[in-house]
Design an enzyme around this catalytic site. Structure first.
Site, PDB file in Angstrom:
ATOM      1  N   HIS B 123     -50.229  -0.272  64.672  1.00 22.18           N
ATOM      2  CA  HIS B 123     -50.180  -1.517  64.563  1.00 22.18           C
ATOM      3  C   HIS B 123     -50.219  -2.485  65.959  1.00 22.18           C
ATOM      4  O   HIS B 123     -49.800  -1.927  67.096  1.00 22.18           O
ATOM      5  CB  HIS B 123     -48.858  -1.873  64.011  1.00 22.18           C
ATOM      6  CG  HIS B 123     -48.683  -3.133  63.280  1.00 22.18           C
ATOM      7  ND1 HIS B 123     -48.400  -4.432  63.957  1.00 22.18           N
ATOM      8  CD2 HIS B 123     -48.571  -3.584  62.045  1.00 22.18           C
ATOM      9  CE1 HIS B 123     -47.987  -5.347  63.169  1.00 22.18           C
ATOM     10  NE2 HIS B 123     -48.288  -5.013  61.837  1.00 22.18           N
ATOM     11  N   ASP B 200     -41.987   3.967  66.367  1.00 18.89           N
ATOM     12  CA  ASP B 200     -42.256   2.859  65.528  1.00 18.89           C
ATOM     13  C   ASP B 200     -41.959   3.158  64.061  1.00 18.89           C
ATOM     14  O   ASP B 200     -42.800   3.946  63.586  1.00 18.89           O
ATOM     15  CB  ASP B 200     -43.678   2.266  65.679  1.00 18.89           C
ATOM     16  CG  ASP B 200     -43.837   1.122  64.716  1.00 18.89           C
ATOM     17  OD1 ASP B 200     -43.112   0.834  63.637  1.00 18.89           O
ATOM     18  OD2 ASP B 200     -44.964   0.402  64.855  1.00 18.89           O
ATOM     19  N   GLN B 203     -42.407   1.881  59.043  1.00 16.21           N
ATOM     20  CA  GLN B 203     -43.039   2.463  57.635  1.00 16.21           C
ATOM     21  C   GLN B 203     -42.363   3.625  57.512  1.00 16.21           C
ATOM     22  O   GLN B 203     -42.958   4.240  56.396  1.00 16.21           O
ATOM     23  CB  GLN B 203     -44.613   2.576  57.728  1.00 16.21           C
ATOM     24  CG  GLN B 203     -45.284   1.131  58.087  1.00 16.21           C
ATOM     25  CD  GLN B 203     -45.218   0.173  57.038  1.00 16.21           C
ATOM     26  OE1 GLN B 203     -44.863   0.536  55.683  1.00 16.21           O
ATOM     27  NE2 GLN B 203     -45.601  -1.005  57.052  1.00 16.21           N
ATOM     28  N   LYS B 226     -38.484  -4.271  55.424  1.00 19.03           N
ATOM     29  CA  LYS B 226     -38.856  -3.378  54.803  1.00 19.03           C
ATOM     30  C   LYS B 226     -38.331  -2.244  54.042  1.00 19.03           C
ATOM     31  O   LYS B 226     -38.691  -1.310  53.457  1.00 19.03           O
ATOM     32  CB  LYS B 226     -40.124  -2.511  55.616  1.00 19.03           C
ATOM     33  CG  LYS B 226     -41.055  -3.469  56.109  1.00 19.03           C
ATOM     34  CD  LYS B 226     -42.057  -2.767  57.112  1.00 19.03           C
ATOM     35  CE  LYS B 226     -42.930  -3.610  58.016  1.00 19.03           C
ATOM     36  NZ  LYS B 226     -44.070  -4.311  57.203  1.00 19.03           N
ATOM     37  N   CYS B 364     -53.488  -5.820  60.592  1.00 18.04           N
ATOM     38  CA  CYS B 364     -52.805  -5.733  61.981  1.00 18.04           C
ATOM     39  C   CYS B 364     -53.057  -4.184  62.848  1.00 18.04           C
ATOM     40  O   CYS B 364     -52.409  -4.010  63.694  1.00 18.04           O
ATOM     41  CB  CYS B 364     -51.527  -5.693  62.166  1.00 18.04           C
ATOM     42  SG  CYS B 364     -50.977  -7.723  61.678  1.00 18.04           S
TER      43      CYS B 364
END
Lengths: 143, 407
Positions: B123, B200, B203, B226, B364
């Site tokens: 991202h 990261d 997600q 999220k 993104c």
């Protein structure tokens, strides 16, 4: 030739028939996009891309008898449909007419709700660019 | 145990509405998940009963708010199995968590000629902070390539690793394609040459069981919104040994031990990295989101989401003109695709006209889209409150849309 206002009123009437049905309205806009005349490939240049549109939009002009003909294209069918509406209203007009034009049909057909706020910004960028061309032609004609 | 999805749906007030005259189908969960009533109640409850500034107040409300705030830190620690709650730092979001590491760790430990490794799947928020750092420090940014299915090439990664590699910052699960990266292996290989690893987890934390001690990652960044929690709240996990030697990210109140005009000494972790009044209400409400997840059980959530993904793959796959993008063997419940001859934005607008919320565009991840030779995709991402019947309805709409250009 009908006036800018006449054409705008026609468009408002056409969209009124579609009513609140968003799906049919979008299909209609896409259909209009399909009818846009083919964009000249030699004009598909970086400098003809309108900045500020989320989808890619190319816009160029020709001058015929002191009137501006707009030629445009987009990589998305909905955007093409929106451009075709603007071209229907503004193409073949004198720079003065274009500069004076108050494009109230956009609000009256509720375009903001149909296409969302991001695309509305893109539409404003298109109108601005069309008017900038008119301003440039007017300056040239006044020399 | 199969989950009672209808019961779960009742906990999410936002799901029960019409959009453009159709019942809302919310398939934009990778962008943000909806919030259960318990989270909403906690937010208003905080402002109604406990609102006060934390950590320094001598009064009852401040004490209550501080206690609840620190309880969430403990909750997050348990959620990712950190060694201690001092390793949990509250930020604005995943983006700020990554920026914190790039800025603080980067400023101290990365010098001219050093190397930072990211992947093609990143991202923008895990690209730009490192680009900025590398530019400032004259360091080198290297990118792990992927195959056409959207999977990282591990051999290539090994070739990129050198004794100059200081940090590998990599996405656990791709937001655009849903690919689950083999991060445990990546971490192991990076550690063998002495590089640190930032994951990261924006997600991954909502789909996969996360155990930072087992993964042995040095940093983990993720966002509350999220994970059924409030917006504007992120988490940075970091190993104590690293957080202690990293300089503060921002200066201000809370992060200091003692200030004189001559010199300031800094507070202990995690407070050293939490300058100013934090996002108290959202931190407190986030605990309810974590409670929601643990009440269902992550493995149960994952099972349901996997079933939804299989169902979507099967039913969308039959649509003439449907082109899946990202077909990695290991994926979370994200389905990215295009419709032949159509721009993703047009598909998204038409789905919205049918009450279906998806994301369209480059997500993104412009470098990834360039690698795949695409301008963008349509992305449907499923969450625990979604149903097969919603997917069936999307398949009907999608088939109709695809027909415009695929007769």
């Amino acid at each position: 030739m009908s006036s800018i206002q006449d054409i705008q009123d026609q468009i408002i009437e056409e969209f009124a028939i579609l009513g609140d049905d968003k799906e049919s309205t979008i299909y209609y806009i896409m259909e209009l996009g399909g009818q846009l005349p083919k964009f000249p490939e030699e004009e598909r240049l970086e400098e003809n891309i309108i900045k500020g549109c989320q989808s890619k939009v190319w816009l160029t002009t020709r001058e015929e008898d002191d009137r501006i003909q707009y030629l445009a294209d987009s990589n998305t069918d909905i955007t093409k449909g929106l451009i075709s509406l603007l071209i229907r209203v503004l193409s073949g007009r004198t720079p003065q007419e274009i500069l004076k034009a108050d494009l109230d049909f956009i609000d009256k057909i509720g375009m903001g709700n149909i296409i969302g706020s991001q695309r509305s910004n893109g539409l404003s960028a298109m109108i601005k660019q069309m008017k900038l061309y008119a301003l440039a032609y007017q300056a040239k004609q006044n020399v | 145990m199969p989950l009672n999805i209808e019961k779960i749906r009742k906990m999410f007030p936002v799901l029960h509405q019409e959009v453009n005259g159709k019942p809302l189908i919310y398939f934009d969960n990778a962008a943000t998940t909806q919030k259960p009533q318990s989270v909403l109640d906690s937010l208003t409850g905080y402002y109604e009963h406990d609102n006060s500034n934390i950590h320094r107040g001598a009064h009852t409300l401040a004490d209550r708010a501080t206690r609840h705030y620190e309880e969430t830190r403990e909750g997050v620690k348990n959620f990712i199995n950190a060694n201690e709650s001092a390793e949990i730092i509250f930020t604005k979001g995943t983006t700020e968590s990554i920026n914190l590491v790039a800025s603080s760790f980067g400023r101290k430990f990365i010098t001219k000629g050093d190397e930072v490794i990211i992947s093609t799947l990143e991202h923008h928020s895990n690209i730009v902070p490192w680009q900025m750092l590398c530019e400032e420090k004259e360091a080198i940014l290297k990118v792990i390539p992927i195959n056409d299915k959207g999977e990282i090439l591990l051999d290539e990664f090994e070739n990129l690793l050198t004794e100059k590699t200081k940090i590998v910052s990599i996405v656990h699960v791709s937001n655009a394609l849903g690919t689950i990266n083999p991060v445990k292996e990546i971490i192991k290989k990076a550690h063998q040459i002495g590089a640190k690893v930032l994951l990261d987890g924006a997600q991954s934390t909502n789909h996969l069981d996360i155990d930072v001690q087992d993964l042995d990652c040095d940093f983990l960044a993720f966002s509350a919104h999220k994970l059924y929690g409030p917006t504007g709240l992120g988490i940075l996990y970091g190993k104590r040994s690293l957080l202690e030697i990293m300089p503060p990210y921002q200066g201000g109140g809370e992060m200091i031990k003692e200030v004189t005009f001559a010199k300031t000494t800094y507070n202990e972790i995690p407070f050293k990295f939490e300058a100013g009044t934090p996002n108290i209400a959202d931190v407190i409400a986030f605990q309810k989101a974590l409670d929601f997840i643990s009440s269902l059980g992550k493995s149960n959530i994952k099972r349901h989401e996997d079933e939804l993904l299989d169902h979507a793959n099967n039913s969308f796959g039959q649509i003439n003109g449907f082109v899946p993008v990202g077909t990695a063997a290991e994926k979370v419940s994200v389905i990215s695709f295009n419709i032949n001859g159509m721009h993703p934005f047009d598909v998204g607008v038409m789905l919205d006209a049918n009450g279906i919320a998806v994301r369209t565009g480059h997500h993104c991840t412009q470098p990834l889209m360039q690698r795949l030779g695409l301008e963008g995709t349509v992305r449907a991402s499923f969450s625990v409150y979604n149903t097969k019947s919603e997917i069936d309805q999307m398949a009907v709409s999608l088939a109709k849309i695809a027909k415009i250009k695929n007769k």
